[in-house]
Structure formats: structure tokens, C-alpha cells
Enzyme design. Structure first.
Site, PDB file in Angstrom:
ATOM      1  N   HIS A  69       7.602 -16.594  -3.976  1.00 40.22           N
ATOM      2  CA  HIS A  69       8.696 -15.735  -3.500  1.00 40.22           C
ATOM      3  C   HIS A  69       9.917 -16.573  -3.155  1.00 40.22           C
ATOM      4  O   HIS A  69       9.821 -17.566  -2.423  1.00 40.22           O
ATOM      5  CB  HIS A  69       8.236 -14.910  -2.288  1.00 40.22           C
ATOM      6  N   GLU A  72      11.278 -17.623   0.625  1.00 43.56           N
ATOM      7  CA  GLU A  72      10.354 -18.239   1.579  1.00 43.56           C
ATOM      8  C   GLU A  72      10.485 -19.756   1.522  1.00 43.56           C
ATOM      9  O   GLU A  72       9.576 -20.482   1.145  1.00 43.56           O
ATOM     10  CB  GLU A  72       8.929 -17.742   1.284  1.00 43.56           C
ATOM     11  N   ARG A 125      13.508 -11.902  -3.203  1.00 45.20           N
ATOM     12  CA  ARG A 125      12.070 -12.207  -3.208  1.00 45.20           C
ATOM     13  C   ARG A 125      11.507 -12.403  -4.624  1.00 45.20           C
ATOM     14  O   ARG A 125      10.628 -13.235  -4.855  1.00 45.20           O
ATOM     15  CB  ARG A 125      11.364 -11.026  -2.532  1.00 45.20           C
ATOM     16  N   HIS A 195       3.160 -19.149   1.333  1.00 45.59           N
ATOM     17  CA  HIS A 195       4.188 -18.124   1.515  1.00 45.59           C
ATOM     18  C   HIS A 195       4.701 -18.255   2.945  1.00 45.59           C
ATOM     19  O   HIS A 195       4.212 -19.057   3.728  1.00 45.59           O
ATOM     20  CB  HIS A 195       3.583 -16.724   1.322  1.00 45.59           C
ATOM     21  N   GLU A 270       0.372 -17.926   5.077  1.00 47.26           N
ATOM     22  CA  GLU A 270       1.676 -17.426   5.546  1.00 47.26           C
ATOM     23  C   GLU A 270       2.157 -18.373   6.628  1.00 47.26           C
ATOM     24  O   GLU A 270       1.729 -18.306   7.781  1.00 47.26           O
ATOM     25  CB  GLU A 270       1.533 -16.001   6.103  1.00 47.26           C
TER      26      GLU A 270
HETATM   27  N1  ING Z   1       3.118 -11.958   1.787  1.00 47.15           N
HETATM   28  C1  ING Z   1       2.145 -11.668   0.772  1.00 47.15           C
HETATM   29  C2  ING Z   1       2.705 -10.664  -0.230  1.00 47.15           C
HETATM   30  O1  ING Z   1       2.653 -10.979  -1.400  1.00 47.15           O
HETATM   31  C3  ING Z   1      -0.235 -10.985   0.436  1.00 47.15           C
HETATM   32  C4  ING Z   1       0.875 -11.173   1.391  1.00 47.15           C
HETATM   33  C5  ING Z   1      -0.863 -12.043  -0.150  1.00 47.15           C
HETATM   34  C6  ING Z   1      -0.649  -9.720   0.135  1.00 47.15           C
HETATM   35  C7  ING Z   1      -1.903 -11.843  -1.032  1.00 47.15           C
HETATM   36  C8  ING Z   1      -1.677  -9.500  -0.736  1.00 47.15           C
HETATM   37  C9  ING Z   1      -2.294 -10.568  -1.334  1.00 47.15           C
HETATM   38  O2  ING Z   1       3.168  -9.594   0.149  1.00 47.15           O
HETATM   39  C10 ING Z   1       4.327 -12.493   1.570  1.00 47.15           C
HETATM   40  N2  ING Z   1       5.008 -12.945   2.631  1.00 47.15           N
HETATM   41  O3  ING Z   1       4.793 -12.580   0.488  1.00 47.15           O
HETATM   42 ZN    ZN Z   2       5.573 -14.368  -0.145  1.00 51.89          ZN
END
Ligand code: ING
Ligand code: ZN
Length: 306
Positions: A69, A72, A125, A195, A270
Site C-alpha cells: 500500500h 504506508e 493506497r 503494512h 501492521e
Molecule cells: N491493512 C490490511 C488491509 O489490507 C488486512 C489488513 C491484511 C486485511 C490481510 C486482510 C488480510 O486492509 C492495511 N493497513 O492495509
Molecule cells: Zn496496508
């Protein structure tokens, strides 16, 4: 002329600064570090990675990516911090005596560059792909992997922030990652993707609230990593499946890594910058890099089998 080695983590680097830094490391540490590209982005940038290895063949491997993303920013710097420590700090060489480590620090360079270009784009993003007749730009690369694709938490609207793409692996960035991971045919034991933000150490599944059969191992290794990380400056992470801890979302890279590529353990980290949202200040680059490196050592130990 700035010395890329000393300057690289003083601020959030541009993509070409990342590339130049990794190439300079290859020159200065050619015995242990090689750069490679997994493919090209939509806007034709080379998606660069490094292999850190003490030599030999058939070793088990740890794979890390970051920057799926665009906004980030703390994710690529944390991956670069790890590369820097492994390559430039000889006291860390024991970590890769018996394993190979692959790190791709910026999987979505087009998006990353876009967020750097002007502050109006800072919260982008997605990727930067365009399609004829589509009103909007980009795909959420973390909804674009081909495992339970589009079943939950993803959008078919090209203008949505969680647009999953016309098809799974529609994006050159995600298909390049797929091809790279598959090409290492089962040597990769652990997959980590950075992330931000939120202090969550997530494991599959993102597509269902059911837990994978190896959940006890996923939790046990995550617990150890979290415990080690937290000793650095008291940062704590919540551990659990993406669905149960955060929200359900299919098509994520970690689900695909475990569900299709057959990698034993997969995690989405995260990283902590919740005081600042996605815009962590540059003063966080080193502290987050340092504490996260402690977790990486635990994952490396698991790969090594000790
Ligand atoms: N969070 C992830 C996202 O892609 C995630 C969280 C990871 C959800 C893996 C499902 C599977 O939304 C961020 N910050 O991108
Ligand atoms: Zn992310």
C-alpha cells in the site's frame, strides 16, 4: 553528493533512492547481498529486492515484502532497516548462516512515488494502473491475490479504495510477487508483509473467521516475536487472524502465501504509527526499524528450525 549509506533512513526515501541504496549495498557487500527484480510495475519501474545469503544452495528461506500500500511509508523503511542491519552490521551475519533472506522493500513503487509527489496524493493506497473506459485509477493490491478472491471485504467498484481488480492478479506488481514466490519452490518457510498502521500481528485467514489448522504454530511464533519486540521500547501488538482481530477481507497476500503457495507461516504486520496515522514522522523510522528487527530475528529462527 550524499552518501546513500548514511543518509538512506534519515527521511522517507524516494523509490530511486531505495534502488540506488540497494545497488550500492550490492557493490560493497557482494559476498552476501545480491539485488534482483521480480518484474516491472504498471508505470514500468523495476520492482527491486535483495537476497541475503552466506552461500550454498537449498537453504530454507524467509521472505519479507513491504509497501503493498502506497501511503504506508513506515513499511518500506522498516524493510530497508532490516536490509541495512543484515548487510552492514557484521554481528548480525549469524542470522543468515543457515537460511536465505529475501526482502522486497517496496512492492508498489508507482503508488509510493505518487504519494511522494505532492501532499494532495499523500493518502493514496492503491496501484496506479489505468484501464480503458474505467473512470478511476488503481487497484487495492491486497485484494488482488487469487485465493477466495472477491468473496468478502473487497469491492468490484474501480473507484473504491478496496477495488479488487477486474480479475485476480490483474496487477503486474501482484503477479510479479506470485511468480517470484512460486519460483522458489517451497524453500520459503515464512512470509511477512509490512503494512501500517495499528500494532497488529495478523495471520490468515482474512477471508473467513475459521482458523487455519496450523493456528497454534502461527500464534506461538507470533507470541515469541511480539515478546522480543516489546522488550525494545514497550511496543505491544495484538495477535490473531485478520478476520478476528481486524476485519474480513479476501485476496490478501498472506492468505495467498499460505493457502496457495504453500508457505508454512504467513503474517501481515501492521506497524505502529497510530499516533500519527499513515503519516508517521521520520523520527519513528529508526525506533520502528529497531524493534521490528527483533521480531524478524524470531521469524528467522523459526525458518532455521531452532
Ligand atoms: N491493512 C490490511 C488491509 O489490507 C488486512 C489488513 C491484511 C486485511 C490481510 C486482510 C488480510 O486492509 C492495511 N493497513 O492495509
Ligand atoms: Zn496496508
Amino acid at each position: 553528493i550524499v552518501n546513500p549509506k548514511n543518509e538512506i533512513l534519515k527521511t522517507f526515501p524516494l523509490y530511486n533512492e531505495i534502488t540506488l541504496y540497494l545497488e550500492s549495498l550490492q557493490n560493497s557487500h557482494s559476498d552476501i547481498l545480491q539485488t534482483f527484480t521480480i518484474g516491472k510495475s504498471f508505470e514500468n519501474r523495476d520492482i527491486i529486492g535483495v537476497k541475503i545469503s552466506s552461500g550454498g544452495s537449498g537453504k530454507p528461506a524467509l521472505f519479507i515484502d513491504a509497501g503493498i500500500h502506497a501511503r504506508e511509508w513506515i513499511a518500506p523503511t522498516t524493510a530497508i532497516y532490516a536490509i541495512k542491519q543484515l548487510a552492514e552490521n557484521a554481528s548480525n551475519s549469524y542470522i543468515f548462516d543457515n537460511i536465505d533472506i529475501y526482502i522486497v522493500p517496496c512492492l508498489n513503487p508507482d503508488g509510493y512515488e505518487f504519494t511522494h509527489r505532492n501532499s494532495a496524493n499523500r493518502m493514496w493506497r492503491k496501484t496506479r494502473s489505468t484501464k480503458k473506459f474505467s473512470p478511476c485509477v488503481g487497484v487495492d493490491a491486497n485484494r488482488n491475490f487469487d485465493f477466495e478472491w472477491m468473496t468478502v471485504g473487497a469491492s468490484s467498484n474501480p473507484c473504491s479504495e478496496t477495488y479488487a481488480g477486474v480479475t485476480a492478479f490483474s496487477e503486474p506488481e501482484t503477479s510479479a510477487l506470485r511468480d517470484f514466490l512460486l519460483s522458489k519452490n517451497n524453500t520459503i518457510k515464512v512470509y511477512i508483509t509490512f503494512h501500517s498502521y495499528g500494532n497488529f500481528l495478523l495471520h490468515p485467514w482474512g477471508y473467513t473467521e475459521e482458523l487455519p489448522t496450523n493456528e497454534p504454530t502461527l500464534r506461538c511464533v507470533a507470541d515469541k516475536a511480539e515478546n522480543k519486540l516489546s522488550q525494545k521500547r514497550g511496543t505491544h501488538y495484538e495477535i490473531g487472524s485478520s478476520t478476528n482481530v481486524l476485519y474480513a477481507a479476501a485476496g490478501g497476500s498472506d492468505d495467498w502465501a499460505m493457502g496457495v503457495a504453500g508457505i508454512e507461516l504467513a503474517y501481515t504486520m501492521e506497524l505502529p504509527s497510530q499516533r500519527y496515522g499513515f503519516a508517521a514522522p521520520r523520527s519513528e523510522i529508526i525506533p520502528v526499524g529497531q524493534e521490528t528487527f527483533e521480531a524478524i530475528k524470531i521469524f528467522a529462527k523459526y525458518v532455521e528450525g531452532v
